[in-house]
Design a protein around this motif. Structure first.
Motif, short mmCIF file in Angstrom:
data_model
loop_
_atom_site.label_atom_id
_atom_site.label_comp_id
_atom_site.label_asym_id
_atom_site.label_seq_id
_atom_site.Cartn_x
_atom_site.Cartn_y
_atom_site.Cartn_z
N HIS A 1 -16.20 -43.83 47.68
CA HIS A 1 -15.47 -43.09 47.40
C HIS A 1 -15.98 -42.71 46.55
CE1 HIS A 1 -12.14 -44.02 49.32
NE2 HIS A 1 -11.83 -45.74 48.56
N ARG B 1 -1.86 -33.58 48.67
CA ARG B 1 -1.74 -34.04 50.04
C ARG B 1 -0.74 -34.84 50.00
NH1 ARG B 1 -6.58 -33.78 52.00
NH2 ARG B 1 -6.98 -35.90 52.84
N ARG C 1 3.11 -35.76 51.30
CA ARG C 1 3.61 -37.56 50.39
C ARG C 1 4.71 -37.40 50.68
NH1 ARG C 1 -0.81 -39.18 50.91
NH2 ARG C 1 -2.86 -39.68 49.84
N MET D 1 0.60 -33.64 47.04
CA MET D 1 -0.23 -34.49 45.43
C MET D 1 -1.11 -33.19 45.22
SD MET D 1 2.27 -36.18 44.05
CE MET D 1 0.78 -37.20 43.45
N ILE E 1 -6.06 -33.86 40.12
CA ILE E 1 -5.63 -34.87 39.54
C ILE E 1 -7.13 -35.52 39.00
CG2 ILE E 1 -4.64 -37.22 39.47
CD1 ILE E 1 -2.38 -35.67 41.03
N HIS E 2 -7.84 -35.33 39.88
CA HIS E 2 -9.07 -36.08 40.16
C HIS E 2 -10.27 -35.39 38.77
CE1 HIS E 2 -9.08 -38.76 43.83
NE2 HIS E 2 -7.96 -39.52 42.57
N HIS F 1 -9.73 -35.55 35.40
CA HIS F 1 -10.40 -37.04 34.51
C HIS F 1 -11.91 -37.46 34.79
CE1 HIS F 1 -5.71 -37.27 35.12
NE2 HIS F 1 -5.55 -37.55 33.95
N MET F 2 -11.97 -37.34 36.51
CA MET F 2 -12.61 -37.21 36.73
C MET F 2 -14.08 -36.83 36.75
SD MET F 2 -12.10 -40.53 37.09
CE MET F 2 -13.45 -41.61 37.73
N MET G 1 -11.51 -44.37 31.15
CA MET G 1 -11.27 -44.40 31.68
C MET G 1 -12.22 -44.32 33.28
SD MET G 1 -7.77 -41.10 31.89
CE MET G 1 -6.41 -41.68 33.24
N GLN G 2 -11.33 -45.20 34.00
CA GLN G 2 -11.86 -44.58 35.27
C GLN G 2 -10.93 -45.55 36.73
OE1 GLN G 2 -14.18 -48.51 36.76
NE2 GLN G 2 -13.31 -49.40 34.96
N CYS G 3 -11.37 -45.01 37.41
CA CYS G 3 -10.43 -45.09 38.48
C CYS G 3 -9.22 -46.40 38.71
CB CYS G 3 -10.76 -45.21 40.43
SG CYS G 3 -12.54 -44.46 40.64
N CYS H 1 -5.57 -45.92 37.13
CA CYS H 1 -4.50 -45.20 38.08
C CYS H 1 -4.16 -46.25 38.78
CB CYS H 1 -5.22 -43.71 37.76
SG CYS H 1 -4.97 -42.56 37.07
N HIS H 2 -5.24 -46.23 39.91
CA HIS H 2 -5.69 -47.11 41.20
C HIS H 2 -5.70 -48.15 40.77
CE1 HIS H 2 -6.16 -43.23 43.32
NE2 HIS H 2 -7.14 -43.26 42.89
C1 HEC Z 1 -5.88 -40.39 36.62
C2 HEC Z 1 -5.40 -40.53 37.48
C3 HEC Z 1 -6.21 -41.12 38.87
C4 HEC Z 1 -7.98 -41.24 38.43
C5 HEC Z 1 -8.76 -41.49 37.63
C6 HEC Z 1 -8.35 -41.38 39.71
N1 HEC Z 1 -6.93 -41.44 40.92
FE1 HEC Z 1 -7.69 -40.93 42.91
N2 HEC Z 1 -5.64 -40.20 43.25
C7 HEC Z 1 -4.70 -40.62 42.19
C8 HEC Z 1 -3.08 -39.57 42.31
C9 HEC Z 1 -2.54 -39.64 41.69
C10 HEC Z 1 -3.74 -39.60 43.70
C11 HEC Z 1 -2.52 -38.75 44.76
C12 HEC Z 1 -1.83 -40.35 44.95
C13 HEC Z 1 -1.10 -39.87 46.40
O1 HEC Z 1 0.22 -39.10 46.55
O2 HEC Z 1 -1.02 -40.94 47.17
C14 HEC Z 1 -4.80 -39.53 44.27
C15 HEC Z 1 -5.47 -40.18 45.16
C16 HEC Z 1 -7.22 -40.87 45.77
C17 HEC Z 1 -7.14 -41.30 47.50
C18 HEC Z 1 -6.32 -40.88 48.48
C19 HEC Z 1 -7.52 -39.26 48.84
C20 HEC Z 1 -5.88 -38.91 50.64
O3 HEC Z 1 -7.41 -38.60 51.53
O4 HEC Z 1 -4.99 -39.06 50.54
C21 HEC Z 1 -8.24 -41.43 47.00
C22 HEC Z 1 -9.24 -42.30 47.91
C23 HEC Z 1 -8.44 -42.10 45.45
N3 HEC Z 1 -7.84 -41.04 44.99
C24 HEC Z 1 -9.60 -42.26 44.76
C25 HEC Z 1 -9.89 -42.44 43.75
C26 HEC Z 1 -11.52 -43.05 43.44
C27 HEC Z 1 -12.42 -43.53 44.31
C28 HEC Z 1 -11.48 -42.77 41.64
C29 HEC Z 1 -12.18 -42.75 40.67
C30 HEC Z 1 -13.59 -42.51 41.00
C31 HEC Z 1 -10.01 -41.93 41.70
N4 HEC Z 1 -8.94 -41.80 43.24
C32 HEC Z 1 -9.24 -41.67 40.07
C33 HEC Z 1 -5.27 -40.83 40.53
C34 HEC Z 1 -5.89 -40.81 40.48
#
Ligand code: HEC
Ligand code: HEC
Ligand code: HEC
Ligand code: HEC
Ligand code: HEC
Length: 470
Positions: free
Chosen positions: A208, A217, A219, A239, A249-250, A253-254, A304-306, A309-310
């Motif tokens: 990713h 997105r 939901r 979302m 959201i991304h 933080h990222m 903080m990294q992926c 949250c995930h």
């Molecule tokens: C601040 C919290 C946070 C961080 C840090 C974060 N994410 Fe997310 N991400 C979310 C949220 C909230 C959603 C939407 C969730 C949902 O409703 O399914 C999401 C959705 C996603 C999705 C799904 C997108 C889709 O097409 O439906 C992916 C893949 C993903 N994140 C990957 C990552 C990766 C890889 C990283 C690190 C580089 C990352 N996330 C960092 C909170 C975060």
């Protein structure tokens, strides 16, 4: 003058019992290897215990045997030398023995390297990590579900490269000892808790891209109430995932240049009293209400990294209510059975001494409920009731593991804020800078609420979705 040797030197050299034991082990392993050759060529077997035997036990026996042979020879050397009369005899005999050992060593190197290769490869498989040892059962079971069921455990749990491999083997050895001596914690600590997670740069970001911009997105969550008709309602959220320079959201933080560090006061990192945000230019420090800078400084900090949250990306466990909602929305449990939501959740949350106990009681008690309270339904629809009982049991089996003390809610999920603190660990409206800037709790920065627990939301009709399961 001593007698001429009656036996070839090779026999003399290998006549020590240690050598003979070694030869026996190598031969045993060699034959077992031949029998297992088809599995070795394929590189996998269906049963985890046969996997352990084929890919791990055979090489161990083989190399143990190989090691014993020279030890025995060294121990038996003097006797062999005494048995040989002249130096000329000795030299010729040694040369022949040397040739023999050289050829054997070549053959053993071929078999040995193949065995080692398969052993190393096997230790990276999901079968070895997830099924050789019952301790991994909860994670293995949860990993069978999408989206990451095809991804080997090692991809996320071992840093790529030689040092990562060695570190993983050392940790693995410790874990093996802990299991052997039964000193491992129950439940097993989560990855964040034991602080053993590999950086997302080496794991998630292999697949990713961090900077990918992800649009909003949709939901949908269907829930069913505790009443007789299991009244269905829908929650619809948009979302705002975002990413890169677009915020969301991304992005928040990222995004490029953004770095967020935080301090946690518990091992599961559920209480976060200190947060520092920087984006190249600005740096802002947020403290939770009632925290002093000194108290915060004493705590361990993390970037903080992926997985902050995930955290449950690969091993997501559900709460009983959501699991039943989901099974009803996807017709694994018939939503027209009276009180099935309420009864199902009660049965799931009851205490059972073991998985077998649950397997017996959950379906049986659901049957009894309909037999006693709804005789007419039971008469006409006992098949639906039994299917519902099996669906409940399947939910139980993927979420509760009594012997490992894993039950509903053992592992908090950080994406969200309803069941666990999740986003609200920081976005609770109580984290502020010295000049009173607060980490936002405004609902619409993270999602647009299109419907909240509505019976038949107009938005679904507008979108042409009707009562679609998610
Ligand atoms: C601040 C919290 C946070 C961080 C840090 C974060 N994410 Fe997310 N991400 C979310 C949220 C909230 C959603 C939407 C969730 C949902 O409703 O399914 C999401 C959705 C996603 C999705 C799904 C997108 C889709 O097409 O439906 C992916 C893949 C993903 N994140 C990957 C990552 C990766 C890889 C990283 C690190 C580089 C990352 N996330 C960092 C909170 C975060
Ligand atoms: C997509 C990445 C990914 C894959 C694949 C993966 N894991 Fe994990 N695993 C994680 C993350 C992230 C955590 C941390 C969870 C937390 O801290 O809440 C974790 C935690 C764990 C834990 C600690 C206990 C827990 O539940 O938090 C165990 C044990 C574990 N994984 C075993 C496995 C096994 C066995 C496999 C293969 C069957 C596997 N993992 C595959 C990402 C992964
Ligand atoms: C080896 C590649 C790979 C790795 C490593 C990986 N993912 Fe994924 N991930 C995928 C694929 C492929 C999908 C899409 C699966 C699908 O759509 O069925 C996915 C889907 C997701 C989703 C969307 C989930 C959903 O319900 O749609 C999230 C969130 C996510 N990954 C987060 C992570 C995180 C966090 C990590 C690191 C701990 C990670 N992934 C590691 C390949 C990977
Ligand atoms: C470790 C603390 C922490 C956690 C946990 C956290 N965030 Fe954040 N979040 C921050 C900080 C810090 C900022 C930036 C505040 C600033 O601009 O100074 C931020 C900003 C945001 C923003 C942008 C807000 C704006 O005003 O534009 C969104 C959206 C967001 N976060 C969503 C989430 C979601 C969704 C989750 C949970 C999946 C989450 N955050 C979890 C610390 C956190
Ligand atoms: C910091 C980001 C953030 C803020 C602020 C936030 N939420 Fe959420 N909310 C999330 C995330 C992430 C989810 C999980 C999305 C999912 O289920 O895919 C969620 C889910 C929800 C759900 C659906 C829960 C379910 O399981 O059905 C509701 C309802 C909700 N939020 C209400 C609110 C309300 C009301 C507010 C304002 C007080 C709010 N949220 C503020 C991030 C946030």
């Amino acid at each position: 003058m001593p007698d001429h040797p009656k036996q070839p030197v090779i026999v003399l050299l290998t006549s020590h019992w240690v050598t003979m034991a070694g030869v026996a082990l190598v031969t045993l392993a060699g034959f077992s290897w031949l029998f297992a050759l088809p599995a070795n060529i394929r590189g996998n077997v269906s049963n985890p215990y046969i996997g352990l035997l084929t890919f791990i036990a055979i090489p161990v026996v083989f190399f143990a045997g190989l090691a014993l042979i020279p030890i025995g020879i060294a121990l038996g050397r003097r006797k062999a030398a005494e048995a040989l009369s002249t130096p000329i005899d000795r030299r010729a005999a040694w040369r022949r023995a040397g040739m023999f050992f050289a050829i054997m060593t070549m053959a053993n190197l071929v078999i040995g390297s193949q065995l080692t290769y398969r052993a190393v490869e096997h230790m990276e498989t999901t079968q070895f990590c997830g099924q050789s040892c019952h301790v991994m059962k909860p994670e293995f079971t949860a990993h069978l579900l999408p989206p990451h069921q095809q991804i080997a455990c090692a991809t996320c749990h071992i840093v790529p490269g030689a040092t990562g491999w060695i570190r993983a083997k050392m940790a693995g050895t410790n874990q093996l000892l802990a299991v052997t001596f039964n000193t491992f914690p129950r439940p097993i600590e989560s990855g964040l808790e034991s602080n053993r997670l590999v950086s997302s740069a080496d794991t998630c970001e292999q697949c990713h891209a961090r900077g990918k911009v992800i649009g909003p997105r949709l939901r949908m969550h269907s829930s069913f109430k505790d009443d007789e008709t299991n009244t269905r309602t829908e929650t619809v959220l948009m979302m705002l995932v975002g990413g890169g320079n677009t915020g969301g959201i991304h992005g928040a933080h990222m995004g490029p240049g953004v770095r967020i560090r935080y301090a946690a006061s518990d091992k599961k990192r559920q209480t976060i009293p200190w947060v520092e945000y920087s984006n190249g230019g600005a740096t802002r420090t947020y403290l939770a209400d009632g925290t002093t800078p000194d108290a915060a400084r004493a705590l361990p900090t993390f970037e903080m990294q992926c997985v902050d949250c995930h955290n449950r990306a690969a091993h997501s466990f559900e709460l009983a209510e959501h699991a039943v909602d989901h099974a009803m929305a996807t017709a694994r449990i018939s939503a027209t059975l009276p009180f099935v939501k309420k009864t199902g959740v009660e049965l799931l949350k009851a205490t059972y001494s073991s998985e077998d106990d649950a397997a017996q009681k959950i379906p049986a008690r659901l049957n009894t409920f309909y037999q006693q309270k709804y005789g007419d339904i039971w008469a006409k629809r006992s098949n639906d009731v039994q299917l519902a009982g099996q669906a409940l049991l399947a939910i139980y089996r993927s979420n509760v593991f009594p012997d490992l003390k894993v039950t509903w809610g053992t592992y908090p999920n950080n994406v969200g804020h309803i069941d666990d603190p999740g986003c609200f660990r920081c976005h609770d409206g109580g984290h502020s800078t010295a000049d009173k800037k607060v980490i936002t709790q405004d609902c619409s920065t993270c999602h647009q609420m299109l419907a909240t627990d509505e019976a038949d939301p107009a938005i679904l009709k507008t979108l042409g979705l009707g009562e679609a399961p998610k």
